[in-house]
Design an enzyme around this catalytic site. Structure first.
Site, short mmCIF file in Angstrom:
data_model
loop_
_atom_site.label_atom_id
_atom_site.label_comp_id
_atom_site.label_asym_id
_atom_site.label_seq_id
_atom_site.Cartn_x
_atom_site.Cartn_y
_atom_site.Cartn_z
N TRP A 1 -3.67 -1.44 -1.29
CA TRP A 1 -3.75 -2.40 -2.56
C TRP A 1 -4.16 -3.82 -1.64
O TRP A 1 -3.36 -4.05 -1.10
CB TRP A 1 -2.18 -2.59 -2.93
N CYS B 1 0.79 -1.06 -0.10
CA CYS B 1 -0.08 0.23 0.04
C CYS B 1 0.83 1.25 -0.02
O CYS B 1 2.15 1.09 0.12
CB CYS B 1 -0.77 0.05 1.17
N LYS C 1 9.07 -13.32 -23.50
CA LYS C 1 9.73 -12.02 -22.71
C LYS C 1 10.51 -11.38 -23.75
O LYS C 1 10.37 -10.05 -24.02
CB LYS C 1 10.60 -12.44 -21.42
N HIS D 1 13.05 -32.25 -34.74
CA HIS D 1 11.46 -32.55 -35.54
C HIS D 1 11.33 -31.53 -36.33
O HIS D 1 10.28 -31.32 -36.97
CB HIS D 1 10.51 -32.97 -34.73
N ASN E 1 0.84 -0.64 5.91
CA ASN E 1 1.18 -1.60 4.59
C ASN E 1 1.86 -2.79 5.05
O ASN E 1 2.81 -2.64 6.08
CB ASN E 1 2.25 -0.61 4.13
N GLY E 2 1.29 -3.71 4.64
CA GLY E 2 2.23 -5.27 4.81
C GLY E 2 1.17 -6.11 5.54
O GLY E 2 -0.07 -5.87 4.98
N GLU F 1 8.49 -9.63 -26.85
CA GLU F 1 7.53 -8.65 -26.50
C GLU F 1 8.41 -7.29 -26.09
O GLU F 1 7.92 -6.31 -26.44
CB GLU F 1 6.43 -8.85 -25.48
N ARG G 1 1.09 3.76 -8.78
CA ARG G 1 1.18 2.39 -9.00
C ARG G 1 -0.01 1.61 -8.86
O ARG G 1 -0.27 0.36 -8.50
CB ARG G 1 1.71 2.16 -7.62
N LYS H 1 -1.39 -3.54 -20.94
CA LYS H 1 -1.14 -4.21 -19.97
C LYS H 1 -2.43 -5.26 -19.54
O LYS H 1 -2.00 -6.35 -18.92
CB LYS H 1 -1.04 -3.44 -18.47
N GLU I 1 8.34 -19.00 -21.89
CA GLU I 1 8.24 -17.60 -21.23
C GLU I 1 9.39 -16.90 -21.27
O GLU I 1 9.33 -15.72 -21.78
CB GLU I 1 8.04 -17.85 -19.58
O1 M6R Z 1 -3.99 -10.11 -16.70
P1 M6R Z 1 -3.50 -11.42 -17.26
O2 M6R Z 1 -2.32 -12.05 -16.41
O3 M6R Z 1 -4.83 -12.06 -17.47
O4 M6R Z 1 -2.73 -11.25 -18.67
C1 M6R Z 1 -2.21 -12.35 -19.44
C2 M6R Z 1 -1.53 -11.56 -20.87
O5 M6R Z 1 -2.07 -10.79 -21.32
C3 M6R Z 1 -0.20 -11.17 -20.11
O6 M6R Z 1 0.37 -12.34 -19.44
C4 M6R Z 1 0.95 -11.06 -21.21
O7 M6R Z 1 0.95 -11.99 -22.05
C5 M6R Z 1 1.87 -10.22 -20.89
N1 M6R Z 1 2.20 -8.88 -21.45
C6 M6R Z 1 3.39 -10.89 -20.58
O8 M6R Z 1 4.37 -10.34 -20.21
#
Ligand code: M6R
Length: 595
Positions: free
Chosen positions: A71, A2, A472, A491, A97-98, A475, A27, A590, A468
Site C-alpha cells: 500500500w 502493507c 454518518k 431560523h 511494512n511501515g 448513511e 484490504r 465506496k 459529518e
Molecule cells: O473517495 P472520496 O473521499 O472522494 O469520496 C467522497 C465521498 O463519496 C465519500 O466521502 C462518501 O461521502 C462516504 N460514503 C462518506 O462516508
C-alpha cells in the site's frame, strides 16, 4: 499498511506465499511480490494485484521465502517500488511494512558510499544497510541496522545461503504462526489461519529468527525473550476484521495509528514536500461527501492558521461557481482519488491555470497521477463504505498544510507553529481516550436508535463536525439526520423539535461554549432530548443536557477530530442496534466514479 507473509519448512514456499497474499487482498493493495530461496534467490514483483503477479507465472522451487502486498506511501505503485527488495549483491531480500522516518539520511549515506538504489522507497535502504552490516549472521546485522532506524517497521529478511527467516517489529503488526517442522510469519493473522492457529505476537522492539524447527525471539539489545503463543479461535472471516464485528468498527479503532502515520516524518519540521507550491492569494478546497466536510474545516484552518482567504466548494458544483476561473491554489480532497466529481473539478481548475494540491489516501490513484502536488493521508485501506479513519487523517493533513502555509506566509510566529505541532502530536493519544470511552457511547446509542429524525449542532470548528455526524448517522443507520450551525436553529429547524427528535450538540470548552449552551437550552425547552459531546471535567453542561459523552480537552482547533470519533462510534452503535448492514449501506458505493 502493507501485507507481509513468510514461510519456512519442508513444503514448496511459492504456493503458500501466494495463497497467503490472496488472503490479505480484501484490504485492497496496489503491488505484490515474492522471493523464494532455492538454488538461488528468486524474486518476482509487480504493480497490481496478486493476480497480476501470478500472471507473470513465477515457478520458484524452494522451501523458504517471503511475500508482500504493498500500500504505497513512498513512491508510486510501480514494479520497481514493489517489495521484496534485494541488496546490491543479491544476497538478501527484504519486505517491509511501515515508514522509516530517518530514511533520507540513511539513503544519502548509501548514495555517498556508491550503493546503487533501484527504488524510491524508504524500505530499500534497510536491505542495503543490512547487507553492508552483515558479518555472517543475519539476525545480528538486522539488529545493528534497526538500532539506527527511526520509524515504524514490520520486516522479514532472508539470505540466499541461510535457511532462516529473520523478522522484526516496531509499531507495525507482525505475528508468527507456529507449526511442526514449519513456521509462518505475517502482518495479519488471516494470512496464516489455513495453516496454523498457534500464534506468537511479536512486540515492539523484538526480533525473531525462524527455522523449520525453531523460533527464537530477542530484543534490540540482544537479550532473549521467552516464547509465548496463543491459540486463535476465530474463523478466517473474523480474522480479516481483526476480531472486530465490522470493518467500520475496526477502522474507527485504527485512528490513533492512521493519524500517527499521517504525521510521521512530517513533524516537527512540517516537511511536506510541497516547496514548489507557490504561495496563493486565495485557496479553494474541493471535495465530496465526508471529504467535503474536511474541506469545510480546511477553509477555516487556511484562513485562521495560514492567513489566506479560502472557500470550500462542493466538487460537483465547482464548475458552476464564480471561482472556477480563478488562478491560485486548489486543494482537492479525496480518500479514493477516483471520485469523478472531484477529478472533473481538478481537471477544470488545471485547465484554467490553477495549481492543485491533492490530499489523497490512495497513492497511484487517478487524482495523485493527475496533480503535480500530493499530500498523502496514510490511513491505509478503508473497507467500510462509511469514511472514518480517512476523514480524521484528512483533517490532520489539513492542519499540517495550514501550519506549513502559515509559516511560509509569515502569518504565524515560529513559536505558534511549534505549539500547534506539539498539540497535534498529542492527538493519537487523545483519540485513544475517546475510543476507551466506547462503552459509554454504546449505551447512549439506545437513546437515538428508535428516532426517525436527529439533529446535530455545532459552531465554528465543529459546524463541519455536525454535518459529518449527521451524514454518518444517516448513511449507516438510515435515520434521517441534519447537521446545523447551532445559530441557525432559531431560523427554521427548531420548528421540528420535539420529544422524538434527539439533538446531538458538540460543546467543547472553547469560545463557542456559551452560545452552544444557549442552543441546548433552546432545544431542551421544546422537550428535545439532548446528547452533548463535551470536554472532560465540564460540569455545567451536565445541567442542561440529558446525556454527556466526554472527549479529552484539546487545543480548540483539534476538537473536531475528537468529537468526530465519538460521533462515529455513536452512529456505529445506533446502526448496530437497528440491525443495519453497516459495512455496506444500501445504495452506496465506496468510490463514486460517475458524475
Ligand atoms: O473517495 P472520496 O473521499 O472522494 O469520496 C467522497 C465521498 O463519496 C465519500 O466521502 C462518501 O461521502 C462516504 N460514503 C462518506 O462516508
Amino acid at each position: 499498511m502493507c501485507g507481509i507473509v513468510g514461510y519456512i519448512g519442508a513444503q514448496q514456499a511459492q504456493p503458500i506465499l501466494l495463497d497467503s497474499l490472496h488472503r490479505l487482498e480484501y484490504r485492497g493493495y496496489d503491488s505484490a511480490g515474492i522471493a523464494v530461496v532455492g538454488d538461488t534467490l528468486q524474486v518476482e514483483k509487480c504493480a497490481g494485484k496478486v493476480s497480476a503477479l501470478e500472471a507473470k507465472h513465477p515457478h520458484f522451487s524452494g522451501t523458504w521465502g517471503i511475500g508482500h502486498t504493498r500500500w504505497a506511501t513512498h513512491g508510486p505503485p510501480t514494479d520497481s517500488n514493489a517489495h521484496p527488495f534485494l541488496d546490491a549483491t543479491g544476497q538478501f531480500a527484504l519486505i517491509h511494512n511501515g515508514i522509516i522516518e530517518n530514511y533520507q539520511g540513511l539513503r544519502q549515506e548509501l548514495v555517498t558510499a556508491g550503493v546503487p538504489l533501484t527504488s524510491q522507497t524508504d524500505s530499500e535502504v534497510l536491505v542495503q544497510l543490512i547487507a553492508r552490516a552483515d558479518k555472517g549472521d543475519t539476525l545480528a546485522a538486522v539488529r545493528s541496522v534497526l538500532n539506527r532506524v527511526e520509524g515504524s517497521y514490520g520486516i522479514v529478511v532472508i539470505h540466499r545461503g541461510r535457511q532462516e527467516l529473520v523478522a522484526a517489529r516496531n509499531q507495525s503488526p507482525l505475528v508468527i504462526g507456529l507449526s511442526t517442522g514449519e513456521q509462518f510469519v505475517a502482518s495479519d493473522i488471516p494470512a496464516m489461519l489455513r495453516y496454523t492457529n498457534e500464534m506468537v505476537y511479536l512486540q515492539d522492539g523484538q526480533l525473531a529468527r525462524l527455522t523449520p524447527s525453531s523460533v527464537e525471539i530477542s530484543d534490540l539489545a540482544g537479550a532473549s525473550v521467552p516464547l509465548r503463543s496463543e491459540t486463535i479461535t476465530w474463523n478466517a472471516e473474523d480474522a480479516e476484521r481483526g476480531g472486530y464485528e465490522h470493518f467500520m468498527l475496526k477502522e474507527i479503532f485504527e485512528q490513533p495509528k492512521a493519524i500517527l502515520e499521517t504525521m510521521l516524518e512530517r513533524v516537527p519540521d512540517l516537511d511536506l514536500g510541497l516547496e514548489t507550491v507557490r504561495l496563493p492569494r486565495r485557496i479553494r478546497l474541493v471535495a465530496c461527501g465526508t471529504a467535503f466536510h474536511a474541506a469545510m474545516l480546511g477553509k477555516v484552518l487556511m484562513e485562521q492558521i495560514a492567513g489566506i482567504p479560502s472557500e470550500a466548494i462542493l466538487a460537483s458544483e465547482f464548475t458552476f461557481s464564480g471561482a472556477v476561473g480563478e488562478p491560485g491554489l486548489v486543494i482537492a480532497i479525496s480518500q479514493s482519488g477516483e471520485t469523478l466529481d472531484t477529478l472533473s473539478a481538478v481537471r477544470e481548475a488545471r485547465r484554467r491555470g490553477a495549481q492543485v494540491v491533492a490530499v489523497c489516501n490512495v497513492m497511484g490513484s487517478t487524482l495523485t497521477r493527475e496533480t503535480e502536488h500530493v499530500l498523502m493521508t496514510r490511513a491505509g485501506p478503508e473497507i467500510g463504505v462509511a469514511a472514518t479513519k480517512t476523514f480524521t487523517s484528512q483533517l490532520v493533513a489539513l492542519y499540517l498544510l495550514a501550519a506549513y502555509l502559515g509559516r511560509r506566509n509569515r502569518h504565524l510566529e515560529a513559536e505558534q507553529v511549534s505549539r500547534l505541532v506539539a498539540e497535534l502530536r498529542r492527538l493519537p493519544r487523545l483519540v485513544q481516550g475517546v475510543l476507551d470511552n466506547h462503552q459509554a457511547i454504546q449505551m447512549t446509542a439506545e437513546w437515538i436508535a428508535s428516532a426517525k429524525d436527529a439533529f446535530f449542532i455545532g459552531r465554528q470548528f465543529n459546524y463541519p463536525t455536525a454535518l459529518e455526524g449527521a451524514l454518518k448517522l444517516k448513511e449507516i443507520s438510515y435515520i434521517h439526520a441534519e447537521g446545523y450551525a447551532a445559530g441557525e436553529l432559531k431560523h427554521g429547524p427548531i420548528a421540528l423539535f420535539g420529544k422524538d427528535t434527539p439533538v446531538i450538540a458538540i460543546v467543547p470548552k472553547d469560545e463557542t461554549y456559551a452560545k452552544m449552551i444557549n442552543a441546548i437550552r433552546e432545544s431542551g425547552a421544546r422537550g428535545t432530548p439532548v446528547i452533548a459531546i463535551a470536554t472532560e471535567g465540564d460540569q455545567e453542561v451536565a445541567q442542561v443536557a440529558d446525556i454527556v459523552i466526554r472527549i479529552p480537552e484539546s487545543e480548540p482547533r483539534l476538537s473536531p477530530v475528537l468529537a468526530t470519533v465519538a460521533l462515529q462510534l455513536l452512529s456505529y452503535y445506533v446502526a448496530k442496534y437497528r440491525g443495519c448492514e453497516i459495512d455496506k449501506p444500501r445504495n452506496l458505493a465506496k468510490s463514486v466514479t460517475v458524475e
